[in-house]
Each structure stands twice: as structure tokens, then as C-alpha cells.
Design a protein around this motif. Structure first.
Motif, PDB file in Angstrom:
ATOM      1  N   ILE A 119       0.831  -1.193   0.000  1.00  0.00           N
ATOM      2  CA  ILE A 119       0.000   0.000   0.000  1.00  0.00           C
ATOM      3  C   ILE A 119       0.871   1.251   0.000  1.00  0.00           C
ATOM      4  O   ILE A 119       2.034   1.220   0.401  1.00  0.00           O
ATOM      5  CB  ILE A 119      -0.958   0.031   1.217  1.00  0.00           C
ATOM      6  CG1 ILE A 119      -0.180   0.004   2.532  1.00  0.00           C
ATOM      7  CG2 ILE A 119      -1.956  -1.131   1.150  1.00  0.00           C
ATOM      8  CD1 ILE A 119      -1.053   0.155   3.778  1.00  0.00           C
ATOM      9  N   GLY A 120       0.302   2.349  -0.454  1.00  0.00           N
ATOM     10  CA  GLY A 120       1.000   3.620  -0.483  1.00  0.00           C
ATOM     11  C   GLY A 120       0.657   4.471   0.719  1.00  0.00           C
ATOM     12  O   GLY A 120      -0.118   4.073   1.598  1.00  0.00           O
ATOM     13  N   PRO A 121       1.200   5.705   0.763  1.00  0.00           N
ATOM     14  CA  PRO A 121       0.980   6.593   1.916  1.00  0.00           C
ATOM     15  C   PRO A 121      -0.492   6.894   2.195  1.00  0.00           C
ATOM     16  O   PRO A 121      -0.894   6.976   3.360  1.00  0.00           O
ATOM     17  CB  PRO A 121       1.746   7.856   1.521  1.00  0.00           C
ATOM     18  CG  PRO A 121       2.802   7.389   0.563  1.00  0.00           C
ATOM     19  CD  PRO A 121       2.173   6.265  -0.197  1.00  0.00           C
ATOM     20  N   ASP A 122      -1.295   7.068   1.138  1.00  0.00           N
ATOM     21  CA  ASP A 122      -2.712   7.394   1.349  1.00  0.00           C
ATOM     22  C   ASP A 122      -3.461   6.251   2.008  1.00  0.00           C
ATOM     23  O   ASP A 122      -4.255   6.458   2.940  1.00  0.00           O
ATOM     24  CB  ASP A 122      -3.375   7.772   0.022  1.00  0.00           C
ATOM     25  CG  ASP A 122      -2.851   9.083  -0.545  1.00  0.00           C
ATOM     26  OD1 ASP A 122      -2.277   9.876   0.239  1.00  0.00           O
ATOM     27  OD2 ASP A 122      -3.003   9.301  -1.762  1.00  0.00           O
ATOM     28  N   GLN A 123      -3.202   5.032   1.521  1.00  0.00           N
ATOM     29  CA  GLN A 123      -3.855   3.857   2.122  1.00  0.00           C
ATOM     30  C   GLN A 123      -3.361   3.629   3.549  1.00  0.00           C
ATOM     31  O   GLN A 123      -4.135   3.223   4.423  1.00  0.00           O
ATOM     32  CB  GLN A 123      -3.588   2.617   1.264  1.00  0.00           C
ATOM     33  CG  GLN A 123      -4.273   2.627  -0.084  1.00  0.00           C
ATOM     34  CD  GLN A 123      -3.717   1.567  -1.010  1.00  0.00           C
ATOM     35  OE1 GLN A 123      -2.544   1.640  -1.419  1.00  0.00           O
ATOM     36  NE2 GLN A 123      -4.526   0.577  -1.320  1.00  0.00           N
ATOM     37  N   LEU A 124      -2.078   3.899   3.781  1.00  0.00           N
ATOM     38  CA  LEU A 124      -1.537   3.778   5.134  1.00  0.00           C
ATOM     39  C   LEU A 124      -2.271   4.719   6.085  1.00  0.00           C
ATOM     40  O   LEU A 124      -2.624   4.334   7.205  1.00  0.00           O
ATOM     41  CB  LEU A 124      -0.039   4.083   5.128  1.00  0.00           C
ATOM     42  CG  LEU A 124       0.653   4.139   6.501  1.00  0.00           C
ATOM     43  CD1 LEU A 124       0.567   2.793   7.219  1.00  0.00           C
ATOM     44  CD2 LEU A 124       2.114   4.565   6.343  1.00  0.00           C
TER      45      LEU A 124
END
Length: 398
Positions: A119-124
Motif C-alpha cells: 500500500i502507499g501513503p494514502d492507504q496507510l
């Protein structure tokens, strides 16, 4: 005369006893625990995480038994109404050079058959709003439980099936003869046809007492923890881990939400100068001397000098400890943390200077010795017990 004597009343010893009583109903079993309560040491100082098995080499006992054991543990908790939560975890990369390591770990998770996703920063931020990361792995098959509660229920089940549990019973000598084994303890002598050594921090000494040459020694590492003050619990929703150093046997400081709502931060990992040394000032000359005179220790220490020094500095400085935590949650401040209970990890170190990476089990005609069972042993404990029992003869075959 007992059919089986288990030395060690932690979760691995109790799971093994539980498996034996299930496989051989009516067997005469005794569990010997030197402390006055069960699950006092590694089990009782456990972080409470139900591990998924993502970190472990595919095909290893740790990989196999943590996944299998996690399901058996959940089934056991469901049956006995023990609270647990499969909250999931994130393993977070905070620097560009960690991304290849994160990708390798993701592939390992897939190889181990786990439900994991990059996952990327937004999903994190959706999962952990206060965490910082440039990439992460979301591991769904991770959770939290109180392992001491699990251990106590295992003990109750053993006793209900006719097994006996002896507290305050320290093993002092073991002698083997044609009939079986004589186990001399502080206040009693036990006779058994078969011995199972689940003594954790003292498993190498129990093996040596039986005359086994194991080629390893237990080196104790203290895991030092802080915990977030209650008003800061909202900073951690689930479990937040860094990308581990693949050349170092510890996972790095991380955040763990416990089943009781507390949030632990740590552990820092430093050599303990006592096998049961939960405090910085704890010292036992015999324990210290055994490590200092073990050539393998100096070999491994020289190979990990840099990482080892970082751990020592973090141990001595709360400010440095907090900086490590701020990589994952930048909002954390020194004043948000209070000292928490520490743990001690029993880590096997072989004579050639290698830290034993997998579970390590040795058997002979009349005994089985679990000689390396650090994390994820609690998660895998019921599966470890079953695996051990698969190779132990029945009462009529010993």
C-alpha cells in the motif's frame, strides 16, 4: 512413575502437555514449573501479538508453525471464550532505501501463503492516520491476545484430563537408567519414562543436565518497552512495525496495541546480564560469565557491532528511543511515554557464532528438547505442541 514429565510451565510446555493429553488420554503427565505461577517469564512478558509468519523463511518451522498455530490459537480462543482481535498490522518503510527490503518482505509473505498487500501513503493513512511512511505492507492475518490467559486455560484443560502441574518445583539434577529418568527437584523426586524440555531461558542447562551435547547456548536479550499514556492511545489503531534489518534477529522498535487497550512501544534489545534480568541493574555472575567466556558470543558481537551499539544507546537514552519511534509516528513526544514491563528473549547461539534463526528441537530415545523457541513461539505454541507429540511414542511404546 510418570509417562511424561514436561519441564517448563510456559505456553510451549503447556501446549505440549495439552497435545499429549489429547493424543494419549489417560497418560500420566506432570508439568514442573520452578516459579510459583505459570507463564511467568517469556509468556508472561509477551507483547501479545498473534504473528502472521510473514518474516520467516518459506519452508522453515517458524513459517509453517506460526501460520498453522495462529489458526489453532484462534480456534482454541473461540472454544474457551478467550478474547482476541485480528486487528492486522502495517510494516512501514520510512526511507527510500527500505523500499527494496519492503518488496522482498512482501514477496516472502506471498510465498508463505499470506493475505498481504503493498500500500502507499494514502492507504496507510486510512489504516493508521498518525503513521508516516512512503510505502507499507498491510498484513491482515495479525492480531492480539493475552497469552497468559491462554496458558492458564491450557493448564486447566490439562488438569481436567488428569495431568498434574507442580509449581515452585525447580529441577536440580537428571539421571537416566534402564527404567527411564529420575528428575530431582527442590522438594521432590520424579520418575518418568519420557522427558520434554520446555525450559525456555534455561533449556540448554536442562539438556546439559541430561548429558546432551547440543552445540549451542542460550544468550538472554532484554526487550525494553515504554507505553503510551492513555491520552495518547489514539495515535495507534492497530500494530505498526518498521521494515526489519534482514541481518539482525530483532524486528526493531514498533507500536503494539494490547488486548487490554494499552499501547506498548518497543522493544529495544540489549544483552541481559542475567537470564531473567528484567531490569538494567539485574546481574548474576554465572549468567554473565557464561556469555563472556563463550567465544561464539564475541564472534556474533563483532559482526553486529553497529546495530548492537544503537540498541545500547537507545537503552541509555529515552530521547534516542523516542527518535526511533518518531520515524513511524512523528507526533510522539518524550512526555507521551512511561516505562513499561520489560521481557527477556531466550536466543540460542551455536558454537560457530550463529544465532539460531528457526525453532530448534533435539530428540533422543527418552527425551525431546526445545532449544530455541523465541517469537513467534507463543503464536505457534499449539502447533509446536502437536508437532512435538507427533514424534513422541505412546505410553506403551516407551
Amino acid at each position: 512413575m510418570y509417562d511424561y514429565v514436561i519441564i517448563g510451565g510456559g505456553i510451549v510446555g503447556l501446549s505440549t502437555g495439552y497435545a499429549l493429553m489429547q493424543k494419549y488420554p489417560g497418560a500420566k503427565l506432570a508439568i514442573l514449573e520452578k516459579e510459583n505461577t505459570l507463564a511467568f517469564h517469556q509468556t508472561g512478558h509477551n507483547s501479545g501479538v498473534i504473528h502472521s509468519g510473514i518474516y520467516y523463511k518459506p519452508g522453515s518451522l517458524k513459517a509453517k508453525l506460526s501460520r498453522e498455530g495462529g489458526q489453532l490459537l484462534r480456534d482454541f480462543c473461540d472454544t474457551h471464550e478467550i478474547s482476541y482481535e485480528m486487528c492486522g498490522k502495517v510494516i512501514v518503510a520510512t526511507e527510500q532505501e527500505e523500499l527494496p527490503l519492503l518488496d522482498n518482505l512482501y514477496k516472502r509473505g506471498l510465498e508463505n501463503g499470506l493475505d498481504v498487500s503493498l500500500i502507499g501513503p494514502d492507504q496507510l493513512k486510512e489504516i493508521e492516520p498518525h503513521a508516516y511512511g512512503i510505502g507499507a505492507i498491510h498484513v491482515k492475518a495479525a492480531g492480539i491476545v493475552n497469552y497468559k490467559q491462554v496458558a492458564n486455560v491450557l493448564a486447566r484443560e490439562i488438569q481436567e484430563r488428569g495431568g498434574e502441574v507442580f509449581l515452585g518445583t525447580k529441577v536440580e539434577a537428571i539421571a537416566e537408567n534402564n527404567e527411564g529418568l529420575q528428575i530431582d527437584c527442590t522438594h521432590h523426586t520424579f520418575h518418568s519414562r519420557y522427558l520434554i524440555n520446555c525450559a525456555g531461558l534455561h533449556c540448554d542447562r536442562i539438556a546439559a543436565a541430561q548429558g546432551l551435547q547440543t552445540g549451542m547456548k542460550i544468550v538472554p536479550f532484554r526487550g525494553e518497552y515504554y507505553e503510551l499514556k492513555p491520552e495518547k492511545h489514539h495515535l495507534v489503531k492497530h500494530l505498526i512495525y518498521p521494515v526489519p534489518n534482514p541481518n539482525f534477529p530483532f524486528l526493531g522498535v514498533h507500536f503494539t496495541r494490547m488486548i487490554d487497550g494499552h499501547v506498548h512501544a518497543g522493544p529495544n534489545a540489549v544483552l541481559s546480564l542475567k537470564r531473567e534480568g528484567y531490569h538494567k541493574t539485574d546481574f548474576v555472575l554465572r549468567d554473565f560469565a557464561e556469555v563472556m567466556t563463550y567465544p561464539a558470543f564475541w564472534k556474533i558481537a563483532s559482526q553486529n557491532l553497529g546495530e548492537g551499539m544503537k540498541e545500547i544507546i537507545r537503552s541509555l537514552s529515552k530521547k534516542v528511543f523516542v527518535k526511533s519511534l518518531q520515524r513511524l509516528i512523528p507526533e510522539v513526544r518524550e512526555e507521551d511515554l512511561v516505562q513499561s514491563e520489560n521481557g527477556v528473549r531466550a536466543q540460542a547461539l551455536t558454537r560457530d557464532g550463529k544465532l539460531v534463526d528457526d525453532f530448534f528441537i533435539v530428540t533422543n530415545q527418552r527425551s525431546t528438547h526445545i532449544l530455541n523457541a523465541p517469537s513467534p513461539a507463543a503464536t505457534a505454541s499449539i502447533a509446536i505442541g502437536r508437532s512435538i507429540c507427533a514424534d513422541i511414542p505412546g505410553p506403551d511404546e516407551i
